[in-house]
Scaffold this motif. Structure first.
Motif, mmCIF file in Angstrom:
data_model
loop_
_atom_site.group_PDB
_atom_site.id
_atom_site.type_symbol
_atom_site.label_atom_id
_atom_site.label_comp_id
_atom_site.label_asym_id
_atom_site.label_seq_id
_atom_site.Cartn_x
_atom_site.Cartn_y
_atom_site.Cartn_z
ATOM 1 N N LYS A 50 -7.967 -4.781 -9.998
ATOM 2 C CA LYS A 50 -7.264 -3.750 -9.241
ATOM 3 C C LYS A 50 -8.013 -2.425 -9.357
ATOM 4 C CE LYS A 50 -2.637 -1.779 -8.627
ATOM 5 N NZ LYS A 50 -1.240 -1.777 -9.145
ATOM 6 N N VAL A 51 -8.317 -1.822 -8.217
ATOM 7 C CA VAL A 51 -8.985 -0.519 -8.215
ATOM 8 C C VAL A 51 -7.951 0.531 -8.589
ATOM 9 C CG1 VAL A 51 -10.199 1.179 -6.811
ATOM 10 C CG2 VAL A 51 -10.662 -1.259 -6.484
ATOM 11 N N THR A 52 -8.074 1.042 -9.816
ATOM 12 C CA THR A 52 -7.098 1.999 -10.339
ATOM 13 C C THR A 52 -7.736 3.329 -10.693
ATOM 14 O OG1 THR A 52 -5.800 0.148 -11.230
ATOM 15 C CG2 THR A 52 -5.320 2.355 -12.102
ATOM 16 N N TRP A 53 -8.906 3.264 -11.332
ATOM 17 C CA TRP A 53 -9.597 4.460 -11.805
ATOM 18 C C TRP A 53 -10.880 4.675 -10.991
ATOM 19 C CZ3 TRP A 53 -6.403 6.853 -15.014
ATOM 20 C CH2 TRP A 53 -5.507 6.089 -15.754
ATOM 21 N N PRO A 54 -11.451 5.879 -11.026
ATOM 22 C CA PRO A 54 -12.692 6.136 -10.278
ATOM 23 C C PRO A 54 -13.802 5.139 -10.603
ATOM 24 C CG PRO A 54 -11.746 8.213 -11.011
ATOM 25 C CD PRO A 54 -10.913 7.128 -11.642
ATOM 26 N N ASP A 55 -13.914 4.740 -11.872
ATOM 27 C CA ASP A 55 -14.949 3.777 -12.251
ATOM 28 C C ASP A 55 -14.743 2.428 -11.562
ATOM 29 O OD1 ASP A 55 -16.082 5.658 -13.843
ATOM 30 O OD2 ASP A 55 -15.418 4.811 -15.751
ATOM 31 N N ASP A 56 -13.485 2.058 -11.326
ATOM 32 C CA ASP A 56 -13.196 0.804 -10.636
ATOM 33 C C ASP A 56 -13.749 0.839 -9.213
ATOM 34 O OD1 ASP A 56 -11.773 -0.051 -12.861
ATOM 35 O OD2 ASP A 56 -9.873 0.717 -12.090
ATOM 36 N N ALA A 71 -16.461 -1.627 -7.499
ATOM 37 C CA ALA A 71 -16.216 -2.318 -6.229
ATOM 38 C C ALA A 71 -17.345 -2.056 -5.236
ATOM 39 C CB ALA A 71 -14.869 -1.877 -5.644
ATOM 40 N N GLU A 72 -17.806 -0.810 -5.172
ATOM 41 C CA GLU A 72 -18.917 -0.464 -4.279
ATOM 42 C C GLU A 72 -20.171 -1.250 -4.642
ATOM 43 O OE1 GLU A 72 -19.102 1.144 -1.604
ATOM 44 O OE2 GLU A 72 -17.525 2.657 -1.504
ATOM 45 N N ALA A 73 -20.455 -1.353 -5.939
ATOM 46 C CA ALA A 73 -21.641 -2.082 -6.388
ATOM 47 C C ALA A 73 -21.543 -3.564 -6.032
ATOM 48 C CB ALA A 73 -21.817 -1.909 -7.899
ATOM 49 N N LEU A 74 -20.347 -4.125 -6.153
ATOM 50 C CA LEU A 74 -20.148 -5.533 -5.838
ATOM 51 C C LEU A 74 -20.338 -5.789 -4.345
ATOM 52 C CD1 LEU A 74 -19.351 -8.349 -6.789
ATOM 53 C CD2 LEU A 74 -16.959 -7.695 -6.550
ATOM 54 N N ALA A 111 0.847 -1.203 0.000
ATOM 55 C CA ALA A 111 0.000 0.000 0.000
ATOM 56 C C ALA A 111 0.877 1.245 0.000
ATOM 57 C CB ALA A 111 -0.917 0.000 1.225
ATOM 58 N N GLY A 112 2.052 1.142 -0.640
ATOM 59 C CA GLY A 112 3.015 2.235 -0.582
ATOM 60 C C GLY A 112 2.936 3.229 -1.709
ATOM 61 N N GLY A 113 2.017 3.008 -2.669
ATOM 62 C CA GLY A 113 1.919 3.929 -3.801
ATOM 63 C C GLY A 113 1.098 5.164 -3.492
ATOM 64 N N SER A 114 1.097 6.095 -4.439
ATOM 65 C CA SER A 114 0.357 7.352 -4.240
ATOM 66 C C SER A 114 -1.096 7.234 -4.646
ATOM 67 C CB SER A 114 1.013 8.471 -5.055
ATOM 68 O OG SER A 114 0.938 8.185 -6.453
ATOM 69 N N GLY A 115 -1.415 6.267 -5.521
ATOM 70 C CA GLY A 115 -2.792 6.127 -6.004
ATOM 71 C C GLY A 115 -3.276 7.359 -6.732
ATOM 72 N N SER A 116 -2.389 8.027 -7.446
ATOM 73 C CA SER A 116 -2.708 9.328 -8.043
ATOM 74 C C SER A 116 -3.725 9.240 -9.158
ATOM 75 C CB SER A 116 -1.420 9.970 -8.580
ATOM 76 O OG SER A 116 -0.777 9.108 -9.508
ATOM 77 N N ARG A 117 -3.817 8.095 -9.846
ATOM 78 C CA ARG A 117 -4.724 8.008 -10.984
ATOM 79 C C ARG A 117 -6.192 8.070 -10.585
ATOM 80 N NH1 ARG A 117 -1.818 3.028 -14.011
ATOM 81 N NH2 ARG A 117 -1.233 2.634 -11.848
ATOM 82 N N ILE A 118 -6.469 7.743 -9.328
ATOM 83 C CA ILE A 118 -7.866 7.796 -8.892
ATOM 84 C C ILE A 118 -8.227 9.182 -8.373
ATOM 85 C CG2 ILE A 118 -7.657 7.163 -6.443
ATOM 86 C CD1 ILE A 118 -9.906 5.104 -6.972
#
Length: 386
Positions: free
Chosen positions: A201-207, A211-214, A13-20
């Motif tokens: 992998k949750v990468t983009w806002p749509d992902d 995930a929320e829907a699932l 969990a060390g990344g920035s997750g900037s794409r989301i």
């Protein structure tokens, strides 16, 4: 055989997750309990019986900013994924390691089991899925089609002998896209097991919306009693005879009387198998392994149970628990029940090293055929989770 407690579960969990955008994706809340994405991986590791859990946070991240469960160790990442994984490996202590992306909340325990069964000191294991989309390469020269045959997308967790992976990442200065790339770069063998479509992998806002829907769907199934959980019942009875050995749950029990049947007549394994098949909506063992088929004459019922487990898991069911009651006047069975539970658990959930079967023995108090030592019966209940 490698056991689940021999594995460190490393959550990257060390990344920035900037794409989301905004808060790093690994810290985004998911589900009614508002659990952060990384916490879903902690639950997965606990369910799989991992020996330890190591969470790799971004460098400089304050641990007082989030609530970390006591079993979880914390390490801090670096500028690249390779550095973050290397730091997590150094903080780990078990012989083997499962390296998992914090942004993949839906990997299953079954996937982890299959990976753990495939690894060795010189062989790594990774989950892969065939690429299904048509592919194009876009470059300065234009657009060209790319043949997708033989192309697979790699998922996590990726499983390796820990010291070997740490040595590889420490000696090579390159920043690898994943640990499998580094393992292959070192000339070591890599085994691929079938991944899972829901292990995205949750990468983009749509992902995140997906995930929320699932999660919402799963939570509704729990409330409404949907098909997320199934319970099945099994029953078997065999005549007792002096000419046969007594085999129960794969354990040979000293007894003047054994059980009469086309196979080894293991009434316990048969009842558990039927309970599993019933929960999965499959035919019973009499239809799958008919008594008039010579190839099942004298068959080891534990091996038949293994085939049942493969069928059940092939339908995407996870075996949660089995409970069984043996009814026998003779012999006394209590001292043999732990060995039976251990053998059956090893078949139902291989590699985990923990029991998932409970067995009781009851005396029929000299009533009916079981009470006259003319027969032995078994009733079983099995619980499955999708």
């Amino acid at each position: 055989m490698v056991k689940s407690e021999d594995f460190s579960f490393l959550i990257v969990a060390g990344g920035s997750g900037s794409r989301i955008g905004g808060l790093g994706k690994q810290f985004r809340s998911l589900g009614e309990g508002k659990k952060p994405l990384w916490s879903w991986s902690v639950d997965l590791a606990l369910s799989a019986g991992a020996g330890e859990i190591v969470l790799v946070l971004p460098a400089g991240y304050g641990t007082d900013e989030i609530s970390i469960p006591s079993p979880v160790k914390v390490a801090f990442g670096g500028a690249t994924r390779t550095e973050s994984v290397r730091n997590g490996l150094a903080a780990s202590s078990r012989d083997y390691v499962m390296v998992h992306d914090a942004a993949r909340p839906f990997a299953s325990v079954d996937l982890l089991r299959r990976l753990m069964e495939s690894v060795s000191p010189t062989v790594g294991a990774v989950p892969v899925m065939p690429v299904s989309e048509a592919l194009k390469s876009i470059c300065e020269d234009g657009v060209r089609a790319v043949d997708r045959d033989g192309l697979y997308a790699t998922q996590t967790p990726q499983v390796f002998f820990r010291e070997m992976l740490l040595k590889i990442l420490s000696e090579r200065g390159a920043a690898f896209k994943d640990e499998a790339e580094a393992w292959l770069d070192a000339g070591l063998e890599l085994r691929c097991v079938e991944g899972e479509r829901l292990n995205f992998k949750v990468t983009w806002p749509d992902d995140l919306e997906l995930a929320e829907a699932l999660v919402e769907k799963r939570e509704k199934e729990k409330i409404t009693g949907g098909c997320g959980m199934r319970v099945g019942i099994g029953y078997d009875v065999h005549r007792m005879t002096p000419e046969r050995p007594l085999v129960l749950g794969g354990v040979v029990v000293p007894s003047p009387l054994g059980l009469l049947g086309h196979s080894d007549a293991d009434v316990l394994s048969h009842a558990v198998a039927d309970a599993l098949l019933g929960a999965a909506g499959l035919p019973d063992i009499g239809n799958l392994f008919p008594a008039n088929d010579e190839k099942y004459k004298g068959a080891d019922s534990l091996e038949l149970l293994r085939r049942v487990v493969e069928l059940v898991k092939g339908r995407r069911w996870e075996i949660v628990w089995a409970d069984a009651v043996l009814e026998a006047q003779v012999p006394r069975l209590n001292s043999y029940l732990p060995a039976m539970a251990e053998k059956l658990s090893a078949v139902l959930n291989p590699g985990l090293g923990s029991l998932c079967v409970n067995i009781k023995a009851k005396s029929p108090e000299r009533t009916g055929d079981p009470g006259m030592a003319k027969s032995m019966t078994c009733r079983a209940v099995a619980t499955l989770r999708k």
